[in-house]
Scaffold this motif. Sequence first.
Motif, PDB file in Angstrom:
ATOM      1  N   HIS A  54       0.845  -1.208   0.000  1.00 39.16           N
ATOM      2  CA  HIS A  54       0.000   0.000   0.000  1.00 39.16           C
ATOM      3  C   HIS A  54       0.877   1.254   0.000  1.00 39.16           C
ATOM      4  N   LYS A 157      -4.247   7.053  -7.143  1.00 39.08           N
ATOM      5  CA  LYS A 157      -5.283   6.860  -6.116  1.00 39.08           C
ATOM      6  C   LYS A 157      -5.510   8.245  -5.512  1.00 39.08           C
ATOM      7  N   ARG A 161     -12.894  11.377  -6.294  1.00 40.03           N
ATOM      8  CA  ARG A 161     -13.617  10.115  -6.507  1.00 40.03           C
ATOM      9  C   ARG A 161     -15.035  10.388  -7.005  1.00 40.03           C
ATOM     10  N   GLU A 190     -13.138  -1.885 -14.109  1.00 40.49           N
ATOM     11  CA  GLU A 190     -13.225  -2.231 -12.685  1.00 40.49           C
ATOM     12  C   GLU A 190     -14.535  -1.708 -12.115  1.00 40.49           C
ATOM     13  N   ALA A 191     -14.784  -2.037 -10.852  1.00 39.33           N
ATOM     14  CA  ALA A 191     -15.989  -1.546 -10.183  1.00 39.33           C
ATOM     15  C   ALA A 191     -15.656  -0.248  -9.447  1.00 39.33           C
ATOM     16  N   ALA A 192     -16.667   0.349  -8.797  1.00 41.30           N
ATOM     17  CA  ALA A 192     -16.493   1.681  -8.210  1.00 41.30           C
ATOM     18  C   ALA A 192     -15.316   1.738  -7.241  1.00 41.30           C
ATOM     19  N   ALA A 193     -15.134   0.678  -6.445  1.00 40.03           N
ATOM     20  CA  ALA A 193     -14.007   0.665  -5.500  1.00 40.03           C
ATOM     21  C   ALA A 193     -13.439  -0.741  -5.367  1.00 40.03           C
ATOM     22  N   SER A 194     -13.484  -1.509  -6.448  1.00 42.14           N
ATOM     23  CA  SER A 194     -12.919  -2.868  -6.418  1.00 42.14           C
ATOM     24  C   SER A 194     -12.468  -3.265  -7.810  1.00 42.14           C
ATOM     25  N   ASN A 195     -11.634  -4.258  -7.869  1.00 43.01           N
ATOM     26  CA  ASN A 195     -11.258  -4.867  -9.150  1.00 43.01           C
ATOM     27  C   ASN A 195     -12.172  -6.049  -9.431  1.00 43.01           C
ATOM     28  N   LEU A 212      -7.283   0.808 -11.299  1.00 44.81           N
ATOM     29  CA  LEU A 212      -6.390   1.008 -10.165  1.00 44.81           C
ATOM     30  C   LEU A 212      -5.748  -0.356  -9.904  1.00 44.81           C
ATOM     31  N   GLY A 214      -5.133  -2.761  -7.797  1.00 46.26           N
ATOM     32  CA  GLY A 214      -5.559  -3.128  -6.448  1.00 46.26           C
ATOM     33  C   GLY A 214      -4.551  -4.048  -5.777  1.00 46.26           C
ATOM     34  N   THR A 216      -5.429  -6.045  -3.375  1.00 46.01           N
ATOM     35  CA  THR A 216      -6.143  -7.326  -3.224  1.00 46.01           C
ATOM     36  C   THR A 216      -6.117  -8.092  -4.552  1.00 46.01           C
ATOM     37  N   ARG A 217      -6.222  -7.363  -5.648  1.00 44.96           N
ATOM     38  CA  ARG A 217      -6.131  -7.994  -6.978  1.00 44.96           C
ATOM     39  C   ARG A 217      -4.799  -8.736  -7.112  1.00 44.96           C
ATOM     40  N   SER A 251     -11.427  -6.185  -2.968  1.00 43.22           N
ATOM     41  CA  SER A 251     -10.840  -4.940  -2.477  1.00 43.22           C
ATOM     42  C   SER A 251     -10.391  -5.149  -1.037  1.00 43.22           C
TER      43      SER A 251
HETATM   44  C1  PLP Z   1     -11.318   2.181  -8.273  1.00 42.72           C
HETATM   45  C2  PLP Z   1     -10.782   1.112  -7.364  1.00 42.72           C
HETATM   46  N1  PLP Z   1     -10.393  -0.065  -7.887  1.00 42.72           N
HETATM   47  C3  PLP Z   1      -9.916  -1.058  -7.109  1.00 42.72           C
HETATM   48  C4  PLP Z   1      -9.817  -0.921  -5.725  1.00 42.72           C
HETATM   49  C5  PLP Z   1      -9.315  -2.054  -4.890  1.00 42.72           C
HETATM   50  O1  PLP Z   1      -8.012  -1.807  -4.450  1.00 42.72           O
HETATM   51  P1  PLP Z   1      -7.407  -2.495  -3.152  1.00 42.72           P
HETATM   52  O2  PLP Z   1      -7.477  -3.970  -3.383  1.00 42.72           O
HETATM   53  O3  PLP Z   1      -6.012  -1.999  -3.089  1.00 42.72           O
HETATM   54  O4  PLP Z   1      -8.248  -2.083  -2.006  1.00 42.72           O
HETATM   55  C6  PLP Z   1     -10.193   0.295  -5.133  1.00 42.72           C
HETATM   56  C7  PLP Z   1     -10.090   0.476  -3.688  1.00 42.72           C
HETATM   57  O5  PLP Z   1     -10.578   1.402  -3.106  1.00 42.72           O
HETATM   58  C8  PLP Z   1     -10.686   1.337  -5.967  1.00 42.72           C
HETATM   59  O6  PLP Z   1     -11.066   2.519  -5.464  1.00 42.72           O
END
Ligand code: PLP
Length: 294
Positions: A54, A157, A161, A190-195, A212, A214, A216-217, A251
């Motif tokens: 991170h 990042k 947003r 990707e999704a709003a806040a996840s892959n 992004l 990720g 977690t990805r 995520s």
């Molecule tokens: C647009 C986007 N994609 C993917 C992710 C997932 O990232 P991470 O696995 O680092 O939380 C996030 C996390 O907030 C995000 O905002």
Amino acid sequence: MEQPVAEPIIYIDGNFEPLSVARISPLDQGFLLGDGIFDVVSAWDSKIFMLDAHLDRFFDSMRAARLETRLSREQWVDAIVETTRRNKLSDASIRFILTRGVPDGVVADPRHIQPTEMIWAAPYIFLADEEKRSTGIRIMISSMRGFAPDTLDPRFKCLDRLSSQLIRLEALEAGYDDAVWLDGHGYVAEAAASNIFVVKNDEIFTPQTGILRGITRATVLELAERGGIPHRESQLTAFDLYSADEVFTCSTAGGPLPVREVSGRAIAATGPITERISELYWQMRAEGEYSTPI
Ligand SMILES: Cc1ncc(COP(=O)(O)O)c(C=O)c1O
């Protein structure tokens, strides 16, 4: 750890302040312009997961955004651990933020500004409730497109947003849990806040660009490698989502999350590969790999 504290403690510019006292200036460029970056790391059972990865991403965003920090990387680690400790949290979502800060005049030259550094540790946040984590979420393909790499590369990042908020609102108002962007060429991003991941014929696929990166990805890809599950970064279209055997997002806010419907098309509710990846993910966290103790 003990009960979380009654009033959260926020780290701002070297000080630890109760939430009711903590302040940023109304002139802060992060607030006025979204001019700043952030990252979110999580702790489970008093262990912060993948803090190094991170921080790598945070420092990359910082350099790309020409931001500066007074803190060294080690000082960020200490401040993140200390903020979590002071909030008495063992399971936490910890957001660290760097903005371009407060200008020295009304017409701000972005080169002459003191940065703002802030850390907020909250109880661990899951993107979905318990039921959806087991039965799957419903996602739709948004009418909006993701940023092209020659505009605001999704790898920033950054604090801005608004686009994620807009696709979330679009999804929620249409009765879905989340939305996915296609990029300008129609490929899944990707999704709003996840892959996002697709499983087809026992193989895992995930987009490589327009996203992004990720943490977690990356973890899911590492777990697939270790677990002998074939996996590939690949261009995907809506067709691949509609015809998938399994779809999942992932995520820091909860790890892998099964998807049971994409834009009105049913997907098998949580399948064996999603379950296996999820099991390996939580096992990795429980065993304390890549962890920093609080
Ligand atoms: C647009 C986007 N994609 C993917 C992710 C997932 O990232 P991470 O696995 O680092 O939380 C996030 C996390 O907030 C995000 O905002």
